[in-house]
Design an enzyme around this catalytic site. Sequence first.
Site, PDB file in Angstrom:
ATOM      1  N   GLU A   1      16.393   7.706 -57.046  1.00 60.69           N
ATOM      2  CA  GLU A   1      16.062   7.462 -55.646  1.00 60.69           C
ATOM      3  C   GLU A   1      15.608   6.020 -55.464  1.00 60.69           C
ATOM      4  OE1 GLU A   1      14.246  11.939 -54.771  1.00 60.69           O
ATOM      5  OE2 GLU A   1      12.895  10.237 -55.009  1.00 60.69           O
TER       6      GLU A   1
ATOM      7  N   LYS B   1      11.088  -1.232 -61.743  1.00 65.42           N
ATOM      8  CA  LYS B   1      10.765  -2.311 -60.811  1.00 65.42           C
ATOM      9  C   LYS B   1      11.826  -3.410 -60.870  1.00 65.42           C
ATOM     10  CE  LYS B   1       7.095  -2.827 -59.014  1.00 65.42           C
ATOM     11  NZ  LYS B   1       6.630  -2.553 -57.630  1.00 65.42           N
TER      12      LYS B   1
ATOM     13  N   CYS C   1      20.071 -35.267 -33.545  1.00 64.66           N
ATOM     14  CA  CYS C   1      20.359 -36.695 -33.482  1.00 64.66           C
ATOM     15  C   CYS C   1      21.782 -36.830 -32.951  1.00 64.66           C
ATOM     16  CB  CYS C   1      20.240 -37.348 -34.853  1.00 64.66           C
ATOM     17  SG  CYS C   1      20.861 -39.051 -34.910  1.00 64.66           S
TER      18      CYS C   1
ATOM     19  N   LYS D   1      13.040   3.159 -54.301  1.00 61.84           N
ATOM     20  CA  LYS D   1      11.576   3.033 -54.235  1.00 61.84           C
ATOM     21  C   LYS D   1      11.245   2.163 -53.021  1.00 61.84           C
ATOM     22  CE  LYS D   1       7.476   1.938 -56.970  1.00 61.84           C
ATOM     23  NZ  LYS D   1       6.845   1.043 -55.985  1.00 61.84           N
TER      24      LYS D   1
ATOM     25  N   CYS E   1      25.047 -42.399 -37.842  1.00 58.00           N
ATOM     26  CA  CYS E   1      24.015 -41.734 -38.646  1.00 58.00           C
ATOM     27  C   CYS E   1      24.639 -41.311 -39.974  1.00 58.00           C
ATOM     28  CB  CYS E   1      23.462 -40.531 -37.892  1.00 58.00           C
ATOM     29  SG  CYS E   1      22.089 -39.704 -38.724  1.00 58.00           S
TER      30      CYS E   1
ATOM     31  N   ASP F   1       9.353   0.161 -50.031  1.00 56.73           N
ATOM     32  CA  ASP F   1       8.219  -0.751 -50.015  1.00 56.73           C
ATOM     33  C   ASP F   1       7.545  -0.655 -48.645  1.00 56.73           C
ATOM     34  OD1 ASP F   1       6.462  -2.602 -50.895  1.00 56.73           O
ATOM     35  OD2 ASP F   1       7.855  -4.286 -50.979  1.00 56.73           O
TER      36      ASP F   1
ATOM     37  N   CYS G   1      15.222 -39.844 -35.376  1.00 55.26           N
ATOM     38  CA  CYS G   1      15.980 -39.371 -36.536  1.00 55.26           C
ATOM     39  C   CYS G   1      15.410 -39.964 -37.815  1.00 55.26           C
ATOM     40  CB  CYS G   1      17.451 -39.751 -36.383  1.00 55.26           C
ATOM     41  SG  CYS G   1      18.461 -39.285 -37.817  1.00 55.26           S
TER      42      CYS G   1
ATOM     43  N   TYR H   1      10.572  12.425 -49.672  1.00 58.47           N
ATOM     44  CA  TYR H   1      11.197  12.611 -50.981  1.00 58.47           C
ATOM     45  C   TYR H   1      10.472  13.606 -51.895  1.00 58.47           C
ATOM     46  CZ  TYR H   1       7.634   8.973 -51.554  1.00 58.47           C
ATOM     47  OH  TYR H   1       6.470   8.248 -51.488  1.00 58.47           O
TER      48      TYR H   1
END
Length: 674
Positions: A120, A314, A424, A122, A430, A124, A408, A226
């Site tokens: 399953e 984990k 800009c 896990k 540029c 959070d 800029c 679950y």
Amino acid sequence: MDSMPKMEELIAELNRYNYHYYTLDEPVVSDKEYDALYDQLVALEQESGVVLPDSPTQRVGGEILKGFTPHRHLAPLWSLDKAQNPEQLRSWNARAVKLMNDYNTKNPDTPLPPLGYALELKFDGLTLNLTYTDGKLVQASTRGSGIVGEGILAQVKTIKSVPLQIPFTNGTIEVQGEGIMNLSVLAKYNEMAAEPLKNARNAAAGALRNLNPKVTAERKLSAFFYNVGYTDGIRFANHQEMMNFLRENYFKVNPYVTYFDEFDDVMEQLAEIEAGRSKLDYLIDGAVVKITDMRTREVLGYTDKFPRWSVAYKFEAEETTTVLKAVIWNVGRTGKVTPLAKVEPVELAGVTVQNCTLNNAGDIERKNLKFALGSRVFIRRSNDVIPEILGKVTEEKDGEEIIFPDHCPACGFPLVQRGAHLFCDNKLGCKPQIVARISHFASRDAMDIETFSDKTAIQLHDGLEVRESADLYTLKFDQLMKLERFGEKKANNLLEAIEKSKEKDLASFLYALGIPNTGKATTRMLADHFRDLHKIMDATAEELIELPDVGGIVAESIVAFFADPFTRAAIDKMLSLGVQAKAPAEPAIVKTDSFFSGKTVVLTGTLHQLTRDEAASRLQALGANVTGSVSKKTDLVIAGEKAGSKLAKAKQLGIDTIESEDEFLKLLSGEQGV
């Protein structure tokens, strides 16, 4: 007139609609029809002064509570032992196998069955423990110490996927699950919120532990269930039976629950889950492996802290905190000036993070980061992209101010703000814009000028005053030889690659131009539809908006791009210097009698004997419809090496798969297979 029967009828009907909408994701009535029935119920409750316990009107949140009342769980909520790597997971399984074998040796007349495994996700979020007596939800609490938690019944009632009444009416049960905030819900909430939420986990936990249930309701939380931790008068033979019980009693069970007889298959599936976690609409930080047989669970028992029959695997963390050290401002090829955060180096998802995206100036304001220099911030990394700063750990303005530029940082030109972004507009003078445009023009998916790199673009800009992509086609051998580290061979190779690029097709040329708000799919579609560069350049917004996947913004972007005299002059210059922008070939005759004819096919993973584009083209020539995502409409998934979540979803939905590249190539060649 007694309104009670009508109220009970409305409640039953509305709760059924809620179940289909929030738990099954299969709405059976329109919002308008639901709202009309809901309004009837509200009117009857106001008229009678009675609100029944399972009325959906309770889900909007009631009065502010004075505090949380302790709740002693009827059965302990155990923590799980953790495996940080495959070796630790195999060690857990080896111990379980040994305990089972020891028991079977001592009890030959009543042996335990071979181990089977449930896998399953896990989640959070925040652990929930719900108590039902005679079918009614009578309490909800946090995990707390595992023995005593905090009562949060009023808050949990606002979660519309939590049933207020269930069919099981034979005594008391406790059901465990996880309260979560979907990532899409979080994003939508933050669009309107005066104070954006930092992440989904904190948003869910903060909402459920808020003394004002109306705040909880505003977060639009969900929950997956679950486990049945305590029951009166019912036992389950295995995990499958327990999960079916939850489904039959209207609990929302995550569809990603898989069962295996071999532990090696569990290990393989774990890799699939981790590869696809970034595509989920909720946070997970791992997966849980459980032995399925209930009698085996009783025999294996518990340590002081953990059940021996279950373990949490984990994954690498995708979120952490670090210190924001500095913000620098970068200029892109469109002139957009974007902030880049420099953070204190920190390990996250297997890499050392030192840079994080901040999106734009508006993002800094919205996330309360204006005074965050030197402060600790939340960062998140997903899908192998540069991590993003989610917000400050504290709410105080306890850091130094991030100063927004008004000129800029590259060329000194005054910046303008359009929406949340700074721009800009000095695109002809540029340097970062010029270099980025030329690099994009020469890139593999565009004009595919071999040996070209960002460094080459900088050299050409600085040493030969190349100011636009069209200038590439005027370069001479003697000019290149003046550049540092340009020998005869390198110069000739570059000139040959530039000359070869003149033959690229119309779609590649359009993509190379860098039209705002368009990508490869859009430019390919434009080329296939118009089949002529000048027709595309002269198309109106009204004509463009009729095309698939072209909305108003994209249409206006295309029209404005080709209306620019600078763009027109550059294109004319390239055409005069031999760039062909060739129309695509006439569509080939599509076969209707191949293995793939009429099938909707998804390609995933890495193929080694042909590219993904080549595979898609050959499939289309054989009558297949090639799409990018797996759904119930998919007929076949072709999985190359390192296929991830798409393959896992296909198996979950029972869709046919081809996981051998050799088998796939045989089918493409017309040989019998599958």
